[in-house]
Design an enzyme around this catalytic site. Sequence first.
Site, PDB file in Angstrom:
ATOM      1  N   LEU B  17      33.731  32.894  11.357  1.00 50.36           N
ATOM      2  CA  LEU B  17      34.907  33.034  10.499  1.00 50.36           C
ATOM      3  C   LEU B  17      34.662  32.302   9.175  1.00 50.36           C
ATOM      4  O   LEU B  17      35.477  31.552   8.680  1.00 50.36           O
ATOM      5  CB  LEU B  17      36.148  32.479  11.222  1.00 50.36           C
ATOM      6  CG  LEU B  17      37.524  32.848  10.658  1.00 50.36           C
ATOM      7  CD1 LEU B  17      37.744  34.347  10.673  1.00 50.36           C
ATOM      8  CD2 LEU B  17      38.635  32.159  11.463  1.00 50.36           C
ATOM      9  N   GLY B  18      33.478  32.548   8.600  1.00 52.19           N
ATOM     10  CA  GLY B  18      33.153  31.998   7.285  1.00 52.19           C
ATOM     11  C   GLY B  18      33.647  32.955   6.207  1.00 52.19           C
ATOM     12  O   GLY B  18      34.597  33.707   6.408  1.00 52.19           O
ATOM     13  N   ASN B  19      32.958  32.944   5.050  1.00 54.54           N
ATOM     14  CA  ASN B  19      33.307  33.822   3.916  1.00 54.54           C
ATOM     15  C   ASN B  19      33.438  35.272   4.319  1.00 54.54           C
ATOM     16  O   ASN B  19      34.386  35.944   3.956  1.00 54.54           O
ATOM     17  CB  ASN B  19      32.178  33.782   2.869  1.00 54.54           C
ATOM     18  CG  ASN B  19      32.342  32.611   1.938  1.00 54.54           C
ATOM     19  OD1 ASN B  19      33.398  31.982   1.919  1.00 54.54           O
ATOM     20  ND2 ASN B  19      31.299  32.323   1.178  1.00 54.54           N
ATOM     21  N   VAL B  20      32.420  35.757   5.042  1.00 56.17           N
ATOM     22  CA  VAL B  20      32.391  37.183   5.373  1.00 56.17           C
ATOM     23  C   VAL B  20      33.316  37.467   6.549  1.00 56.17           C
ATOM     24  O   VAL B  20      34.133  38.395   6.512  1.00 56.17           O
ATOM     25  CB  VAL B  20      30.951  37.638   5.688  1.00 56.17           C
ATOM     26  CG1 VAL B  20      30.920  39.120   6.039  1.00 56.17           C
ATOM     27  CG2 VAL B  20      30.029  37.340   4.511  1.00 56.17           C
ATOM     28  N   GLU B 133      23.842  47.244   7.425  1.00 55.28           N
ATOM     29  CA  GLU B 133      23.884  47.544   5.985  1.00 55.28           C
ATOM     30  C   GLU B 133      24.113  46.277   5.159  1.00 55.28           C
ATOM     31  O   GLU B 133      23.570  46.132   4.063  1.00 55.28           O
ATOM     32  CB  GLU B 133      25.016  48.550   5.711  1.00 55.28           C
ATOM     33  CG  GLU B 133      25.162  48.997   4.277  1.00 55.28           C
ATOM     34  CD  GLU B 133      23.994  49.833   3.782  1.00 55.28           C
ATOM     35  OE1 GLU B 133      23.848  50.983   4.191  1.00 55.28           O
ATOM     36  OE2 GLU B 133      23.183  49.304   2.981  1.00 55.28           O
ATOM     37  N   ILE B 140      26.053  46.849  -1.680  1.00 53.88           N
ATOM     38  CA  ILE B 140      25.323  48.021  -2.180  1.00 53.88           C
ATOM     39  C   ILE B 140      24.725  48.798  -1.023  1.00 53.88           C
ATOM     40  O   ILE B 140      23.960  48.245  -0.239  1.00 53.88           O
ATOM     41  CB  ILE B 140      24.179  47.601  -3.129  1.00 53.88           C
ATOM     42  CG1 ILE B 140      24.678  46.591  -4.156  1.00 53.88           C
ATOM     43  CG2 ILE B 140      23.562  48.801  -3.800  1.00 53.88           C
ATOM     44  CD1 ILE B 140      23.563  45.981  -4.984  1.00 53.88           C
ATOM     45  N   GLU B 194      23.487  26.813  -2.764  1.00 53.83           N
ATOM     46  CA  GLU B 194      23.928  25.954  -1.666  1.00 53.83           C
ATOM     47  C   GLU B 194      23.389  24.534  -1.846  1.00 53.83           C
ATOM     48  O   GLU B 194      22.494  24.287  -2.652  1.00 53.83           O
ATOM     49  CB  GLU B 194      23.437  26.538  -0.339  1.00 53.83           C
ATOM     50  CG  GLU B 194      24.045  27.919  -0.111  1.00 53.83           C
ATOM     51  CD  GLU B 194      23.845  28.411   1.299  1.00 53.83           C
ATOM     52  OE1 GLU B 194      23.812  27.574   2.235  1.00 53.83           O
ATOM     53  OE2 GLU B 194      23.731  29.636   1.484  1.00 53.83           O
ATOM     54  N   LYS B 209      14.701  39.994   3.400  1.00 49.43           N
ATOM     55  CA  LYS B 209      15.221  41.304   2.992  1.00 49.43           C
ATOM     56  C   LYS B 209      14.080  42.281   2.720  1.00 49.43           C
ATOM     57  O   LYS B 209      14.177  43.470   3.035  1.00 49.43           O
ATOM     58  CB  LYS B 209      16.130  41.140   1.775  1.00 49.43           C
ATOM     59  CG  LYS B 209      17.425  40.387   2.134  1.00 49.43           C
ATOM     60  CD  LYS B 209      18.181  39.906   0.900  1.00 49.43           C
ATOM     61  CE  LYS B 209      19.480  39.192   1.294  1.00 49.43           C
ATOM     62  NZ  LYS B 209      20.088  38.483   0.138  1.00 49.43           N
TER      63      LYS B 209
END
Lengths: 437, 437
Positions: B17-20, B133, B140, B194, B209
């Site tokens: 339950l962080g930023n995303v 994704e 994107i 960070e 990535k």
Amino acid sequence: MTSESAHRAIGVAVLGLGNVGSEVVRIIREQAEELEARVGAPLELRGVAVRRIGSDRGIPEELQTTDAESLVGRDDVDIVVEVIGGIELPRKLILSSLNSGKSVVTANKALLADHTGELAEAAEANSVDLYFEAAVAGAIPVIRPLTQSLAGDRVNKVAGIVNGTTNFILSAMDETGADYEETLAEAGRLGYAEADPTADVEGYDAAAKAAILASIAFHTRVTAADVYREGISTITSADLASAKALDCTIKLLSICERIVTPKGKERISARVYPALVPLSHPLASVNGAFNAVVVEAENAGRLMFYGQGAGGAPTASAVMGDLVMAARNKVHGGRGPRESKYAKLKVAPMGDILTRYYVNMEVADKEGVLSAVAAEFAKHGVSISVVRQEGAGAGARLVVVTHVATDAALSETVAALNELEFVTAVTSVLRLEGTEQ
Amino acid sequence: MTSESAHRAIGVAVLGLGNVGSEVVRIIREQAEELEARVGAPLELRGVAVRRIGSDRGIPEELQTTDAESLVGRDDVDIVVEVIGGIELPRKLILSSLNSGKSVVTANKALLADHTGELAEAAEANSVDLYFEAAVAGAIPVIRPLTQSLAGDRVNKVAGIVNGTTNFILSAMDETGADYEETLAEAGRLGYAEADPTADVEGYDAAAKAAILASIAFHTRVTAADVYREGISTITSADLASAKALDCTIKLLSICERIVTPKGKERISARVYPALVPLSHPLASVNGAFNAVVVEAENAGRLMFYGQGAGGAPTASAVMGDLVMAARNKVHGGRGPRESKYAKLKVAPMGDILTRYYVNMEVADKEGVLSAVAAEFAKHGVSISVVRQEGAGAGARLVVVTHVATDAALSETVAALNELEFVTAVTSVLRLEGTEQ
């Protein structure tokens, strides 16, 4: 490489052997091993429907047929690729393919713009795929990102340069200062414009694509008749020069937008017209035959997709992606996304649309012109952002850029300006996109 | 709106339950009706795994649990969204989810870069979806275009700016002329870096990535260990100034390329390093925290995808697209594309890679320097494109830009240059991308 595929071959019929069809056939034949590895079964070309069978078509004569109806009816055909163009014939062939349980891949935007509903229902009823990535913006993935990647987001706007011919012409006019007729002739000589360029230059092609984009972006069935449309044939070199003086260029845009009316109703708009675009906007630098689509979504923010929007090989790339996905579904089960039309949003009339405007008028070179013109804008509630005076004497002009106003208010303003004694004629009215105020 | 869905609800568990995670939970709850219409069944949030249960987390406490293992094991959970980060814990939870027949959506690039194979096999064995994704380039769409839209094409190169922190730093250095340390500190203050920026600035994030992109672009399993990696911590303001003088800027690029060795073998390369990019290249104008990925495919030509590469809402948009697709598959049957690793191409050693180079060296301000330096390049078969002399006296420098050469030949040249009497020190060696010669 083929050791993992034990599935029977997937039979493919290609309808049409033009620019795109011949590239599709070439790729199916040249890349057979790779395609088999990706699909999990070999893709086998069962036949190609042509107008005229010939030994000069690049494929064996026994694979060619003039009887498209029989070809799509064959039991050993699993997927039909339609790249004939036109409307009535491909419509009949696609419906008959779907109804006999074949998946269909098509690049036919004119057909889809009017008949997606009917075709999607036939696909649904027969549990097969109907894919059409190649119908909008050639090789650029736009349909799949909108229907799948953004399936959990809320798209608010799609604005794109989706017609290569008009973009080539406008880019060339901007670069050379030449006039429209001259540049169109040059585009024809270079193969960027067809003998009858009407569908491109009058915006019909871009409007068909706008209908397809709006349908999938807003989960609402939108047809070409719902799209407001203006072409580029009235754009002059003077308009491009004025745009440049305002740090803008002119692009033919297909715009799909979710809007809220003054009464708070949610509506959508789909429209095609040449617009001034600030040079700082990402669409301004999309030149020549390239296409680009900007998508604004609530959570994703602004995305841009850029690439080659036309041409045999690029369009064939999109067709082949669809073909491989449809074939994988035949092998592994499953289907691509269905038509999504649950939202059933109404299309707003053009008069309700808010944009900014550029108005170019010939005026008498007299004192008081500017104040008379400004008064007319104010009377109709259209606020002016910039005024430029150009030329002098008989060639005197006023260029006005407004803040956002409704199309209805602007039309009334222009009608009133044409009645003013000081104003010889309003020569151009163009919209300005890509800025908010 | 919900009349068409008769399917039972699809249960969703969110891990983290962080930023995303908090954005994903917000969208699931706020957009319930639209999501139901798109999926064909309601999405129901069964629970959220958190480190600490609290009344200040924006969701009811009864939906929070610190026992992630039990949450993913629940029978009424159909899809697990993993946005915890880290490797061992999410790996265990994802495997256990897949093995109990749940589809998984993850944004965890570090995990995927090393364990896609294991996870994909578990998904395959249990006939469920594994979507990711959001793991590359945030909002994107890149994974889906590569795996689906380009499934019938042959990708030759993927080059992208996929790390927002380093792009923010390099853009700021380019704009302000400030040095690396100063700009990193500023990025930290603004929330773009960070507290421990190592994973970003040393290129580990971009390398993970690159491994994911290379795997799907080339149908070959590539892990982070296969990716050559250099970070941006050695880039100086002098490098950016020299780049500007050459009409270039400096970007941290993730590059995946299909190459043919001198002996005619097909190989692939995946690499991350700061490189000079000509200002005319589309990646040069991707600034700040934005991401962009350029894909070159045989038939499609060059495509570019641009947008927000990080941040809670944009990343959640990508997660939600995957979640809706996985949920649709649960409702309608079918599955997304499987891992494709049939090509099994070998990774070329960095020494075999051909690129252009920028070499910056402190030299003695004497006659004969240029010819001595040029002779050293020639001796190692590295052809020079441009030489610039900068400064004079004790601050004299030579900046050399080469034509394409192998990394091995360039390394030998640099070693030899450092032995030259005239050369005080080779201070920077950077590659140049985006031009062919």
